[in-house]
Design a protein around this motif. Structure first.
Motif, PDB file in Angstrom:
ATOM      1  N   UNK A 131      47.607  59.063 -13.540  1.00 38.64           N
ATOM      2  CA  UNK A 131      48.292  59.944 -12.598  1.00 38.64           C
ATOM      3  C   UNK A 131      48.211  59.483 -11.148  1.00 38.64           C
ATOM      4  N   UNK A 132      47.043  59.014 -10.714  1.00 37.61           N
ATOM      5  CA  UNK A 132      46.887  58.485  -9.354  1.00 37.61           C
ATOM      6  C   UNK A 132      46.788  56.972  -9.465  1.00 37.61           C
ATOM      7  N   UNK A 133      47.849  56.281  -9.020  1.00 34.26           N
ATOM      8  CA  UNK A 133      47.928  54.823  -9.144  1.00 34.26           C
ATOM      9  C   UNK A 133      48.135  54.237  -7.752  1.00 34.26           C
ATOM     10  N   UNK A 134      47.178  53.416  -7.325  1.00 28.06           N
ATOM     11  CA  UNK A 134      47.231  52.797  -6.005  1.00 28.06           C
ATOM     12  C   UNK A 134      47.321  51.286  -6.192  1.00 28.06           C
ATOM     13  N   UNK A 135      48.321  50.683  -5.564  1.00 28.58           N
ATOM     14  CA  UNK A 135      48.483  49.236  -5.623  1.00 28.58           C
ATOM     15  C   UNK A 135      47.983  48.628  -4.320  1.00 28.58           C
ATOM     16  N   UNK A 136      47.115  47.644  -4.449  1.00 24.73           N
ATOM     17  CA  UNK A 136      46.547  46.908  -3.318  1.00 24.73           C
ATOM     18  C   UNK A 136      47.467  45.738  -2.996  1.00 24.73           C
ATOM     19  N   UNK A 137      48.171  45.825  -1.880  1.00 27.21           N
ATOM     20  CA  UNK A 137      49.003  44.712  -1.420  1.00 27.21           C
ATOM     21  C   UNK A 137      48.590  44.339   0.005  1.00 27.21           C
ATOM     22  N   UNK A 138      47.260  44.319   0.227  1.00 25.86           N
ATOM     23  CA  UNK A 138      46.689  43.990   1.532  1.00 25.86           C
ATOM     24  C   UNK A 138      46.611  42.476   1.647  1.00 25.86           C
ATOM     25  N   UNK A 139      47.685  41.868   2.085  1.00 24.45           N
ATOM     26  CA  UNK A 139      47.776  40.404   2.104  1.00 24.45           C
ATOM     27  C   UNK A 139      47.076  39.774   3.300  1.00 24.45           C
ATOM     28  N   UNK A 140      46.704  40.578   4.309  1.00 23.85           N
ATOM     29  CA  UNK A 140      46.058  40.013   5.487  1.00 23.85           C
ATOM     30  C   UNK A 140      44.538  40.156   5.451  1.00 23.85           C
ATOM     31  N   UNK A 141      43.989  40.657   4.356  1.00 26.81           N
ATOM     32  CA  UNK A 141      42.535  40.829   4.254  1.00 26.81           C
ATOM     33  C   UNK A 141      41.834  39.477   4.277  1.00 26.81           C
ATOM     34  N   UNK A 142      40.697  39.437   4.945  1.00 28.40           N
ATOM     35  CA  UNK A 142      39.856  38.241   4.914  1.00 28.40           C
ATOM     36  C   UNK A 142      39.176  38.166   3.545  1.00 28.40           C
ATOM     37  N   UNK A 143      38.702  36.991   3.186  1.00 27.34           N
ATOM     38  CA  UNK A 143      38.127  36.797   1.851  1.00 27.34           C
ATOM     39  C   UNK A 143      36.873  37.628   1.602  1.00 27.34           C
ATOM     40  N   UNK A 144      36.225  38.126   2.645  1.00 24.35           N
ATOM     41  CA  UNK A 144      35.005  38.933   2.488  1.00 24.35           C
ATOM     42  C   UNK A 144      35.302  40.436   2.510  1.00 24.35           C
ATOM     43  N   UNK A 145      36.525  40.846   2.782  1.00 25.73           N
ATOM     44  CA  UNK A 145      36.865  42.265   2.874  1.00 25.73           C
ATOM     45  C   UNK A 145      37.222  42.829   1.504  1.00 25.73           C
ATOM     46  N   UNK A 146      36.970  44.108   1.332  1.00 22.17           N
ATOM     47  CA  UNK A 146      37.305  44.791   0.083  1.00 22.17           C
ATOM     48  C   UNK A 146      38.386  45.825   0.331  1.00 22.17           C
ATOM     49  N   UNK A 147      39.131  46.135  -0.703  1.00 20.78           N
ATOM     50  CA  UNK A 147      40.230  47.088  -0.596  1.00 20.78           C
ATOM     51  C   UNK A 147      39.704  48.483  -0.268  1.00 20.78           C
ATOM     52  N   UNK A 148      38.676  48.934  -0.973  1.00 19.52           N
ATOM     53  CA  UNK A 148      37.994  50.185  -0.642  1.00 19.52           C
ATOM     54  C   UNK A 148      36.546  49.824  -0.337  1.00 19.52           C
ATOM     55  N   UNK A 149      36.119  50.082   0.891  1.00 18.50           N
ATOM     56  CA  UNK A 149      34.757  49.764   1.307  1.00 18.50           C
ATOM     57  C   UNK A 149      33.995  51.057   1.544  1.00 18.50           C
ATOM     58  N   UNK A 150      32.897  51.219   0.845  1.00 14.54           N
ATOM     59  CA  UNK A 150      32.025  52.376   0.997  1.00 14.54           C
ATOM     60  C   UNK A 150      30.751  51.882   1.666  1.00 14.54           C
ATOM     61  N   UNK A 151      30.460  52.396   2.839  1.00 13.26           N
ATOM     62  CA  UNK A 151      29.289  51.970   3.592  1.00 13.26           C
ATOM     63  C   UNK A 151      28.561  53.225   4.058  1.00 13.26           C
ATOM     64  N   UNK A 152      27.553  53.635   3.289  1.00 12.86           N
ATOM     65  CA  UNK A 152      26.838  54.885   3.562  1.00 12.86           C
ATOM     66  C   UNK A 152      25.358  54.617   3.773  1.00 12.86           C
ATOM     67  N   UNK A 153      24.711  55.544   4.446  1.00  9.63           N
ATOM     68  CA  UNK A 153      23.285  55.409   4.745  1.00  9.63           C
ATOM     69  C   UNK A 153      22.572  56.738   4.589  1.00  9.63           C
TER      70      UNK A 153
END
Length: 184
Positions: free
Chosen positions: A72-94
């Motif tokens: 039902x929820x479909x997300x397509x990642x077409x982030x063509x400018x991302x650097x090789x170390x970046x992620x499509x969804x980044x979770x950074x919590x503390x």
């Protein structure tokens, strides 16, 4: 056993005061705005639909990010400018927070992201990634980094695009990435 108890306590504590925030559509800026306004323990509910995002999503607090289901929820990642170390969804919590991502399909057509989902922390945090379908990833479907304790369950990983791609990549902090200390 201690990890299971800690998970249960965090879930109970977080759910006692949590709200459900419903995103009206799957437009990336709207989803990011609701996530940014969510309080610790809230659920951000994504609607059913299909969308293509050309940039990444960032989560910096302990929330639940819930789709309407893998078909039902479909997300397509077409982030063509991302650097090789970046992620499509980044979770950074503390700070001992709980994060959960559930109920969606993510399809990558991009060639660069380090992972479709990266969960990274600098202090001990708990996460759950469940009921996801991750397709066509180049390096990893889910990547963990830092002091994370979590469960990755009921997921499907399909059509790895890279020759060295893996469904789950665990990167820890030295000797404690696979904690073998006896329980206290």
């Amino acid at each position: 056993m201690m990890i299971a108890r800690a998970l249960s306590m965090l879930i109970l504590t977080a759910s006692m005061h949590a709200a459900t925030l419903t995103v009206s559509d799957l437009v990336l800026t709207n989803v990011q705005a609701v996530i940014n306004g969510a309080a610790l323990g809230d659920t951000v509910q994504l609607p059913a639909g299909s969308v293509t995002w050309t940039a990444g999503l960032t989560v910096t607090n302990g929330i639940t990010l819930a789709g309407a289901g893998t078909n039902s929820t479909v997300i397509t990642d077409n982030w063509t400018t991302a650097a090789s170390y970046e992620s499509f969804i980044t979770v950074s919590i503390n700070g001992g927070q709980l994060f959960r991502i559930t109920g969606m399909k993510i399809i990558s057509v991009a060639t660069q992201p380090a992972a479709l989902i990266t969960i990274q922390t600098t202090t001990t945090n708990v996460f759950r990634a469940d009921h996801l379908v991750l397709t066509n990833f180049v390096k990893a479907g889910i990547l963990t980094s830092g002091w994370t304790l979590g469960v990755i369950d009921h997921n499907s990983f399909w059509n790895r695009a890279g020759s060295s791609a893996t469904g789950v990549s665990v990167n820890g902090e030295g000797a404690y990435s696979w904690d073998t200390r006896p329980p206290k």
